[in-house]
Design a protein around this motif. Sequence first.
Motif, PDB file in Angstrom:
ATOM      1  N   TYR A   1     -29.578  18.004 -19.879  1.00 23.70           N
ATOM      2  CA  TYR A   1     -29.280  18.629 -20.684  1.00 23.70           C
ATOM      3  C   TYR A   1     -30.086  19.580 -21.945  1.00 23.70           C
ATOM      4  CZ  TYR A   1     -25.955  14.601 -20.009  1.00 23.70           C
ATOM      5  OH  TYR A   1     -25.133  13.637 -19.456  1.00 23.70           O
ATOM      6  N   LEU A   2     -31.316  19.366 -21.488  1.00 19.70           N
ATOM      7  CA  LEU A   2     -32.593  19.943 -22.424  1.00 19.70           C
ATOM      8  C   LEU A   2     -32.766  21.081 -21.931  1.00 19.70           C
ATOM      9  CD1 LEU A   2     -34.301  16.805 -23.551  1.00 19.70           C
ATOM     10  CD2 LEU A   2     -32.580  17.772 -24.480  1.00 19.70           C
ATOM     11  N   ARG A   3     -33.048  21.598 -20.410  1.00 20.34           N
ATOM     12  CA  ARG A   3     -33.399  22.265 -19.187  1.00 20.34           C
ATOM     13  C   ARG A   3     -32.283  22.914 -19.140  1.00 20.34           C
ATOM     14  NH1 ARG A   3     -36.067  26.090 -18.932  1.00 20.34           N
ATOM     15  NH2 ARG A   3     -37.521  26.350 -17.180  1.00 20.34           N
ATOM     16  N   PHE A   4     -31.609  22.505 -18.600  1.00 27.79           N
ATOM     17  CA  PHE A   4     -30.081  23.655 -18.182  1.00 27.79           C
ATOM     18  C   PHE A   4     -28.840  23.543 -19.336  1.00 27.79           C
ATOM     19  CE2 PHE A   4     -33.278  22.009 -14.718  1.00 27.79           C
ATOM     20  CZ  PHE A   4     -33.389  23.728 -14.097  1.00 27.79           C
ATOM     21  N   HIS A   5     -29.405  23.432 -20.561  1.00 29.68           N
ATOM     22  CA  HIS A   5     -28.531  23.538 -20.773  1.00 29.68           C
ATOM     23  C   HIS A   5     -27.427  24.602 -20.677  1.00 29.68           C
ATOM     24  CE1 HIS A   5     -26.180  21.950 -24.733  1.00 29.68           C
ATOM     25  NE2 HIS A   5     -25.910  23.713 -25.641  1.00 29.68           N
ATOM     26  N   SER A   6     -27.636  25.897 -20.804  1.00 26.47           N
ATOM     27  CA  SER A   6     -26.492  26.783 -20.966  1.00 26.47           C
ATOM     28  C   SER A   6     -25.851  26.392 -19.381  1.00 26.47           C
ATOM     29  CB  SER A   6     -27.414  28.461 -20.659  1.00 26.47           C
ATOM     30  OG  SER A   6     -28.165  27.988 -19.716  1.00 26.47           O
TER      31      SER A   6
END
Length: 134
Positions: free
Chosen positions: A52-57
């Motif tokens: 969720y935080l690092r690979f949000h895109s």
Amino acid sequence: RLYQIPFEMPACEGESETRTLHLIGDFSAPAEFFVTLGVFSFLYTMAALVLYLRFHSLYGENKKLPIADFCVTVCFTFFWLVAAAAWGKGLTDVKAATRPGSLIAAMAVCQGEDVVCNAGTTPAMGLANISVVR
């Protein structure tokens, strides 16, 4: 694994040694299932948090990823309910196996007519009860 726990039985009249008895029962499977599921839930939560935080895109662009995340979360929720119910039943069985009345009934020295046996204290199960509620 209650069968691994020994306790000393008082000696009968005329005997100089105490006798060692063992508790009966193995209720480790529900506890192990409960703990294992808790560890896997924690690891999945940490992985999802990184996603969720690092690979949000990536999470926003891919339409299948949120649905897969939802399905995994639903599965973990169901298994958590099953594990809590299994541990609750296992704890009830542990309480029944360690009840002072049942332990006294297993001792041959307490079976005499003129013998009065007292268990002393009852086991404290407060923290075990809280583990089921959580």
